[in-house]
Design a protein around this motif. Structure first.
Motif, PDB file in Angstrom:
ATOM      1  N   GLY A  46       1.618  -2.240   3.930  1.00 31.26           N
ATOM      2  CA  GLY A  46       2.745  -2.732   4.722  1.00 31.26           C
ATOM      3  C   GLY A  46       3.532  -1.624   5.396  1.00 31.26           C
ATOM      4  N   ASP A  47       3.273  -0.376   5.045  1.00 35.97           N
ATOM      5  CA  ASP A  47       3.946   0.758   5.663  1.00 35.97           C
ATOM      6  C   ASP A  47       3.336   1.010   7.036  1.00 35.97           C
ATOM      7  OD1 ASP A  47       4.114   3.917   6.109  1.00 35.97           O
ATOM      8  OD2 ASP A  47       5.719   3.365   4.708  1.00 35.97           O
ATOM      9  N   SER A  48       4.101   1.629   7.914  1.00 32.88           N
ATOM     10  CA  SER A  48       3.589   1.909   9.262  1.00 32.88           C
ATOM     11  C   SER A  48       2.420   2.894   9.230  1.00 32.88           C
ATOM     12  CB  SER A  48       4.709   2.450  10.152  1.00 32.88           C
ATOM     13  OG  SER A  48       5.222   3.657   9.608  1.00 32.88           O
ATOM     14  N   LEU A  49       2.284   3.671   8.170  1.00 33.56           N
ATOM     15  CA  LEU A  49       1.196   4.642   8.058  1.00 33.56           C
ATOM     16  C   LEU A  49       0.002   4.112   7.260  1.00 33.56           C
ATOM     17  CD1 LEU A  49       3.276   7.889   7.415  1.00 33.56           C
ATOM     18  CD2 LEU A  49       2.253   7.109   9.558  1.00 33.56           C
ATOM     19  N   GLN A  50       0.009   2.828   6.932  1.00 33.36           N
ATOM     20  CA  GLN A  50      -1.077   2.250   6.140  1.00 33.36           C
ATOM     21  C   GLN A  50      -2.437   2.504   6.768  1.00 33.36           C
ATOM     22  OE1 GLN A  50      -0.668  -1.926   5.204  1.00 33.36           O
ATOM     23  NE2 GLN A  50      -2.843  -2.153   4.767  1.00 33.36           N
ATOM     24  N   GLY A  51      -2.550   2.405   8.063  1.00 37.60           N
ATOM     25  CA  GLY A  51      -3.818   2.604   8.753  1.00 37.60           C
ATOM     26  C   GLY A  51      -4.372   4.012   8.589  1.00 37.60           C
ATOM     27  N   PHE A  52      -3.482   4.989   8.440  1.00 38.78           N
ATOM     28  CA  PHE A  52      -3.911   6.378   8.289  1.00 38.78           C
ATOM     29  C   PHE A  52      -4.328   6.708   6.856  1.00 38.78           C
ATOM     30  CE2 PHE A  52      -0.966   6.553  11.916  1.00 38.78           C
ATOM     31  CZ  PHE A  52      -1.831   7.051  12.871  1.00 38.78           C
ATOM     32  N   MET A  53      -3.795   5.966   5.906  1.00 40.03           N
ATOM     33  CA  MET A  53      -4.027   6.286   4.494  1.00 40.03           C
ATOM     34  C   MET A  53      -5.508   6.208   4.129  1.00 40.03           C
ATOM     35  SD  MET A  53      -2.669   7.336   1.843  1.00 40.03           S
ATOM     36  CE  MET A  53      -2.637   7.350   0.098  1.00 40.03           C
ATOM     37  N   GLY A  54      -6.186   5.157   4.542  1.00 41.65           N
ATOM     38  CA  GLY A  54      -7.604   4.994   4.210  1.00 41.65           C
ATOM     39  C   GLY A  54      -8.456   6.118   4.764  1.00 41.65           C
ATOM     40  N   VAL A  92      -9.756   7.703 -13.585  1.00 38.58           N
ATOM     41  CA  VAL A  92      -9.742   8.676 -12.498  1.00 38.58           C
ATOM     42  C   VAL A  92      -8.413   8.582 -11.743  1.00 38.58           C
ATOM     43  CG1 VAL A  92     -10.824   9.294 -10.296  1.00 38.58           C
ATOM     44  CG2 VAL A  92     -12.241   8.641 -12.230  1.00 38.58           C
ATOM     45  N   LEU A  93      -7.922   7.363 -11.601  1.00 38.88           N
ATOM     46  CA  LEU A  93      -6.701   7.106 -10.842  1.00 38.88           C
ATOM     47  C   LEU A  93      -5.516   6.962 -11.797  1.00 38.88           C
ATOM     48  CD1 LEU A  93      -8.266   4.402  -8.494  1.00 38.88           C
ATOM     49  CD2 LEU A  93      -8.005   6.844  -8.022  1.00 38.88           C
ATOM     50  N   SER A  94      -4.536   7.846 -11.649  1.00 35.76           N
ATOM     51  CA  SER A  94      -3.351   7.777 -12.505  1.00 35.76           C
ATOM     52  C   SER A  94      -2.459   6.615 -12.075  1.00 35.76           C
ATOM     53  CB  SER A  94      -2.564   9.086 -12.417  1.00 35.76           C
ATOM     54  OG  SER A  94      -1.983   9.225 -11.133  1.00 35.76           O
ATOM     55  N   THR A  95      -1.564   6.217 -12.947  1.00 33.27           N
ATOM     56  CA  THR A  95      -0.608   5.158 -12.628  1.00 33.27           C
ATOM     57  C   THR A  95       0.247   5.574 -11.436  1.00 33.27           C
ATOM     58  OG1 THR A  95      -0.568   4.515 -14.956  1.00 33.27           O
ATOM     59  CG2 THR A  95       1.265   3.751 -13.585  1.00 33.27           C
ATOM     60  N   GLN A  96       0.648   6.831 -11.393  1.00 33.69           N
ATOM     61  CA  GLN A  96       1.460   7.334 -10.284  1.00 33.69           C
ATOM     62  C   GLN A  96       0.694   7.230  -8.962  1.00 33.69           C
ATOM     63  OE1 GLN A  96       2.737  11.387 -10.711  1.00 33.69           O
ATOM     64  NE2 GLN A  96       3.889  11.366  -8.801  1.00 33.69           N
ATOM     65  N   SER A 125       0.424   3.616  -7.876  1.00 34.10           N
ATOM     66  CA  SER A 125       1.724   3.167  -7.363  1.00 34.10           C
ATOM     67  C   SER A 125       1.952   3.670  -5.945  1.00 34.10           C
ATOM     68  CB  SER A 125       2.857   3.651  -8.274  1.00 34.10           C
ATOM     69  OG  SER A 125       2.736   3.095  -9.555  1.00 34.10           O
ATOM     70  N   GLN A 126       1.594   4.925  -5.701  1.00 34.73           N
ATOM     71  CA  GLN A 126       1.767   5.482  -4.358  1.00 34.73           C
ATOM     72  C   GLN A 126       0.875   4.774  -3.343  1.00 34.73           C
ATOM     73  OE1 GLN A 126       0.984   9.577  -5.251  1.00 34.73           O
ATOM     74  NE2 GLN A 126       3.134  10.054  -5.670  1.00 34.73           N
ATOM     75  N   ILE A 127      -0.346   4.466  -3.736  1.00 36.36           N
ATOM     76  CA  ILE A 127      -1.250   3.739  -2.832  1.00 36.36           C
ATOM     77  C   ILE A 127      -0.677   2.361  -2.516  1.00 36.36           C
ATOM     78  CG2 ILE A 127      -3.517   2.628  -2.648  1.00 36.36           C
ATOM     79  CD1 ILE A 127      -4.643   5.063  -4.214  1.00 36.36           C
ATOM     80  N   ILE A 128      -0.173   1.669  -3.528  1.00 35.66           N
ATOM     81  CA  ILE A 128       0.404   0.334  -3.327  1.00 35.66           C
ATOM     82  C   ILE A 128       1.588   0.405  -2.375  1.00 35.66           C
ATOM     83  CG2 ILE A 128       1.689  -1.521  -4.492  1.00 35.66           C
ATOM     84  CD1 ILE A 128      -0.222  -1.004  -6.927  1.00 35.66           C
ATOM     85  N   ARG A 129       2.384   1.463  -2.460  1.00 39.54           N
ATOM     86  CA  ARG A 129       3.536   1.616  -1.567  1.00 39.54           C
ATOM     87  C   ARG A 129       3.123   1.718  -0.102  1.00 39.54           C
ATOM     88  NH1 ARG A 129       5.236   5.410  -5.697  1.00 39.54           N
ATOM     89  NH2 ARG A 129       6.612   4.279  -7.085  1.00 39.54           N
ATOM     90  N   PHE A 130       1.915   2.173   0.174  1.00 36.10           N
ATOM     91  CA  PHE A 130       1.451   2.305   1.554  1.00 36.10           C
ATOM     92  C   PHE A 130       1.097   0.959   2.187  1.00 36.10           C
ATOM     93  CE2 PHE A 130       1.192   6.855   1.073  1.00 36.10           C
ATOM     94  CZ  PHE A 130       1.448   7.292   2.361  1.00 36.10           C
TER      95      PHE A 130
END
Length: 171
Positions: free
Chosen positions: A83-91, A69-73, A76-81
């Motif tokens: 430690g990012d300042s927007l990590q809290g918003f991603m979930g 269901v989840l592509s490699t791309q 990878s994008q999720i992993i980049r989030f």
């Protein structure tokens, strides 16, 4: 309100469902999710909540087997989030997006159910009845026009006809 179903995870990685007093597999846990059961997985010794770890394990196993269901791309994008300042918003963004998707999916299923009725035969019956009604209407219209004699040119009230005689255009 009913208490939360508890599954204990032992150091030997075995899962014990306290509600049915039996050991279960990770696939059984996946089925609980599919069935909409609410549960939590707790470490048998410490009592720590291991639910997220078990859910990630289920996702990892299903992503590895079959059609992912989840592509490699996307992964990878999720992993980049992290430690990012927007990590809290991603979930919360992913949760809302999934809910919108599920709502649209349910709406589509409801619409298809309305179109198809309970069975594909109901749709076929509706189409057959509509086609039969159209055929009967066609036959009525055809039989009503066949019995009429055609109107000679220059007489009657048909389109383009007038009550004045036409002028001779021969020279």
């Amino acid at each position: 309100m009913a208490s939360m179903r508890v599954i204990k995870k032992y150091p030997n990685r075995r899962l014990y469902d306290t509600e049915i007093s039996s050991y279960i597999t990770i696939e059984d846990v996946r089925q609980l999710i599919v069935d909409g059961e609410e549960f939590e997985v707790r470490d048998a010794r410490s009592g720590d909540d291991l639910t997220r770890q078990v859910l990630l394990q289920i996702i990892a196993e299903h992503e590895q087997d079959g059609e992912p269901v989840l592509s490699t791309q996307l992964l990878s994008q999720i992993i980049r989030f992290y430690g990012d300042s927007l990590q809290g918003f991603m979930g919360s963004y992913l949760e809302r997006s999934m809910q919108v998707f599920l709502d649209q999916q349910q709406q589509f299923r409801n619409q298809m159910g309305g179109i198809l009725g309970q069975t594909p035969w109901a749709l076929m019956n509706q189409l057959t009845e509509r086609n039969l009604a159209m055929w009967n209407e066609f036959q009525r219209n055809l039989s009503s026009t066949v019995g009429q004699s055609p109107t000679p040119p220059g007489t009657g009230t048909g389109a383009g006809n007038s009550s004045k005689p036409k002028a001779d255009t021969k020279r």
